[in-house]
Design a protein around this motif. Structure first.
Motif, PDB file in Angstrom:
ATOM      1  N   ALA A  79       0.835  -1.207   0.000  1.00 25.11           N
ATOM      2  CA  ALA A  79       0.000   0.000   0.000  1.00 25.11           C
ATOM      3  C   ALA A  79       0.867   1.254   0.000  1.00 25.11           C
ATOM      4  CB  ALA A  79      -0.923  -0.010   1.212  1.00 25.11           C
ATOM      5  N   LEU A  80       1.906   1.261   0.799  1.00 26.22           N
ATOM      6  CA  LEU A  80       2.788   2.420   0.849  1.00 26.22           C
ATOM      7  C   LEU A  80       3.505   2.610  -0.487  1.00 26.22           C
ATOM      8  CD1 LEU A  80       3.908   4.713   2.533  1.00 26.22           C
ATOM      9  CD2 LEU A  80       5.685   3.163   3.345  1.00 26.22           C
ATOM     10  N   LYS A  81       3.935   1.521  -1.086  1.00 17.40           N
ATOM     11  CA  LYS A  81       4.604   1.611  -2.386  1.00 17.40           C
ATOM     12  C   LYS A  81       3.645   2.145  -3.447  1.00 17.40           C
ATOM     13  CE  LYS A  81       7.208  -1.061  -5.790  1.00 17.40           C
ATOM     14  NZ  LYS A  81       6.690  -0.298  -6.888  1.00 17.40           N
ATOM     15  N   SER A  82       2.412   1.670  -3.449  1.00 18.28           N
ATOM     16  CA  SER A  82       1.457   2.163  -4.444  1.00 18.28           C
ATOM     17  C   SER A  82       1.113   3.630  -4.202  1.00 18.28           C
ATOM     18  CB  SER A  82       0.203   1.297  -4.473  1.00 18.28           C
ATOM     19  OG  SER A  82      -0.476   1.358  -3.258  1.00 18.28           O
ATOM     20  N   LEU A  83       1.109   4.069  -2.956  1.00 23.87           N
ATOM     21  CA  LEU A  83       0.892   5.485  -2.657  1.00 23.87           C
ATOM     22  C   LEU A  83       2.066   6.314  -3.165  1.00 23.87           C
ATOM     23  CD1 LEU A  83      -0.877   7.642  -1.190  1.00 23.87           C
ATOM     24  CD2 LEU A  83       0.625   7.290   0.763  1.00 23.87           C
ATOM     25  N   LEU A  84       3.281   5.849  -2.937  1.00 22.29           N
ATOM     26  CA  LEU A  84       4.466   6.574  -3.393  1.00 22.29           C
ATOM     27  C   LEU A  84       4.581   6.599  -4.911  1.00 22.29           C
ATOM     28  CD1 LEU A  84       7.092   5.347  -0.790  1.00 22.29           C
ATOM     29  CD2 LEU A  84       5.997   7.588  -0.895  1.00 22.29           C
ATOM     30  N   ASP A  85       4.077   5.574  -5.570  1.00 22.51           N
ATOM     31  CA  ASP A  85       4.113   5.506  -7.035  1.00 22.51           C
ATOM     32  C   ASP A  85       2.904   6.185  -7.672  1.00 22.51           C
ATOM     33  OD1 ASP A  85       6.461   4.108  -6.803  1.00 22.51           O
ATOM     34  OD2 ASP A  85       5.550   2.136  -7.118  1.00 22.51           O
ATOM     35  N   SER A  86       2.081   6.826  -6.858  1.00 30.33           N
ATOM     36  CA  SER A  86       0.876   7.534  -7.321  1.00 30.33           C
ATOM     37  C   SER A  86      -0.107   6.606  -8.023  1.00 30.33           C
ATOM     38  CB  SER A  86       1.240   8.706  -8.230  1.00 30.33           C
ATOM     39  OG  SER A  86       2.051   9.624  -7.555  1.00 30.33           O
ATOM     40  N   GLU A  87      -0.187   5.372  -7.580  1.00 27.77           N
ATOM     41  CA  GLU A  87      -1.121   4.413  -8.146  1.00 27.77           C
ATOM     42  C   GLU A  87      -2.450   4.404  -7.397  1.00 27.77           C
ATOM     43  OE1 GLU A  87       0.989   0.746  -7.950  1.00 27.77           O
ATOM     44  OE2 GLU A  87       2.408   1.308  -9.518  1.00 27.77           O
ATOM     45  N   VAL A  88      -2.504   5.065  -6.260  1.00 21.80           N
ATOM     46  CA  VAL A  88      -3.707   5.093  -5.441  1.00 21.80           C
ATOM     47  C   VAL A  88      -4.445   6.393  -5.717  1.00 21.80           C
ATOM     48  CG1 VAL A  88      -4.609   5.117  -3.090  1.00 21.80           C
ATOM     49  CG2 VAL A  88      -2.630   3.729  -3.639  1.00 21.80           C
ATOM     50  N   THR A  89      -5.727   6.260  -6.009  1.00 26.99           N
ATOM     51  CA  THR A  89      -6.563   7.446  -6.147  1.00 26.99           C
ATOM     52  C   THR A  89      -7.571   7.431  -5.015  1.00 26.99           C
ATOM     53  OG1 THR A  89      -8.082   6.283  -7.628  1.00 26.99           O
ATOM     54  CG2 THR A  89      -6.320   7.548  -8.643  1.00 26.99           C
ATOM     55  N   TYR A  90      -7.886   8.599  -4.532  1.00 27.40           N
ATOM     56  CA  TYR A  90      -8.850   8.711  -3.440  1.00 27.40           C
ATOM     57  C   TYR A  90      -9.655   9.971  -3.616  1.00 27.40           C
ATOM     58  CZ  TYR A  90      -5.472  11.976  -1.453  1.00 27.40           C
ATOM     59  OH  TYR A  90      -4.631  13.022  -1.273  1.00 27.40           O
ATOM     60  N   ARG A  91     -10.789  10.006  -2.960  1.00 23.96           N
ATOM     61  CA  ARG A  91     -11.653  11.166  -3.031  1.00 23.96           C
ATOM     62  C   ARG A  91     -12.298  11.371  -1.672  1.00 23.96           C
ATOM     63  NH1 ARG A  91     -16.777   9.173  -3.211  1.00 23.96           N
ATOM     64  NH2 ARG A  91     -16.988   7.057  -3.940  1.00 23.96           N
ATOM     65  N   TYR A  92     -12.841  12.554  -1.474  1.00 18.08           N
ATOM     66  CA  TYR A  92     -13.520  12.860  -0.213  1.00 18.08           C
ATOM     67  C   TYR A  92     -14.993  12.516  -0.335  1.00 18.08           C
ATOM     68  CZ  TYR A  92      -9.375  15.584   0.878  1.00 18.08           C
ATOM     69  OH  TYR A  92      -8.093  15.971   1.125  1.00 18.08           O
ATOM     70  N   LYS A  93     -15.584  12.091   0.771  1.00 17.74           N
ATOM     71  CA  LYS A  93     -17.022  11.890   0.805  1.00 17.74           C
ATOM     72  C   LYS A  93     -17.695  13.242   0.802  1.00 17.74           C
ATOM     73  CE  LYS A  93     -17.166   7.562   3.353  1.00 17.74           C
ATOM     74  NZ  LYS A  93     -17.668   6.896   4.565  1.00 17.74           N
ATOM     75  N   ASP A  94     -18.868  13.293   0.192  1.00 21.09           N
ATOM     76  CA  ASP A  94     -19.628  14.547   0.214  1.00 21.09           C
ATOM     77  C   ASP A  94     -20.146  14.799   1.615  1.00 21.09           C
ATOM     78  OD1 ASP A  94     -19.206  14.902  -2.476  1.00 21.09           O
ATOM     79  OD2 ASP A  94     -21.054  13.875  -3.044  1.00 21.09           O
ATOM     80  N   ASN A  95     -20.061  16.033   2.069  1.00 26.89           N
ATOM     81  CA  ASN A  95     -20.537  16.388   3.390  1.00 26.89           C
ATOM     82  C   ASN A  95     -22.048  16.552   3.438  1.00 26.89           C
ATOM     83  OD1 ASN A  95     -17.969  16.373   4.407  1.00 26.89           O
ATOM     84  ND2 ASN A  95     -17.620  18.556   4.062  1.00 26.89           N
ATOM     85  N   ALA A  96     -22.690  16.691   2.305  1.00 22.47           N
ATOM     86  CA  ALA A  96     -24.139  16.896   2.287  1.00 22.47           C
ATOM     87  C   ALA A  96     -24.894  15.620   2.413  1.00 22.47           C
ATOM     88  CB  ALA A  96     -24.546  17.601   1.002  1.00 22.47           C
TER      89      ALA A  96
END
Length: 96
Positions: A79-96
């Motif tokens: 997981a750390l390697k994929s984060l460092l290689d920019s292979e992980v995408t993430y988004r924020y949950k909507d607050n509404a």
């Protein structure tokens, strides 16, 4: 993959801040760990047990599967390697 120190600046490049990066890497590690558990359970379920006794006996096929999975890099390192290689995408949950 060997364990080696990672500079905080490298981690901070792929997220808004270090805390966010830690959360993203931890969630990715949990996901990878769950996938590995499912794979292990599906492989073990295909094995035919010779006896239906309640005694626990060593099963060489199950041991072989376990050892093969243990040789893989640990989920948190992947997981750390994929984060460092920019292979992980993430988004924020909507607050509404």
């Amino acid at each position: 993959m060997e364990m080696s120190p990672v500079h905080i600046k490298e981690i901070d490049k792929n997220a808004a801040n270090i805390y966010e990066a830690v959360i993203v890497a931890a969630r990715k590690a949990r996901l990878l760990n769950d996938e590995q558990k499912q794979e292990y359970n599906s492989l073990v379920s295909t094995l035919i047990s010779a006896d239906d006794d309640f005694e626990e006996k060593e099963n060489p096929d199950q041991l072989k599967i376990s050892l093969e999975l243990e040789k893989r890099p640990k989920p948190h390192l992947r997981a750390l390697k994929s984060l460092l290689d920019s292979e992980v995408t993430y988004r924020y949950k909507d607050n509404a």
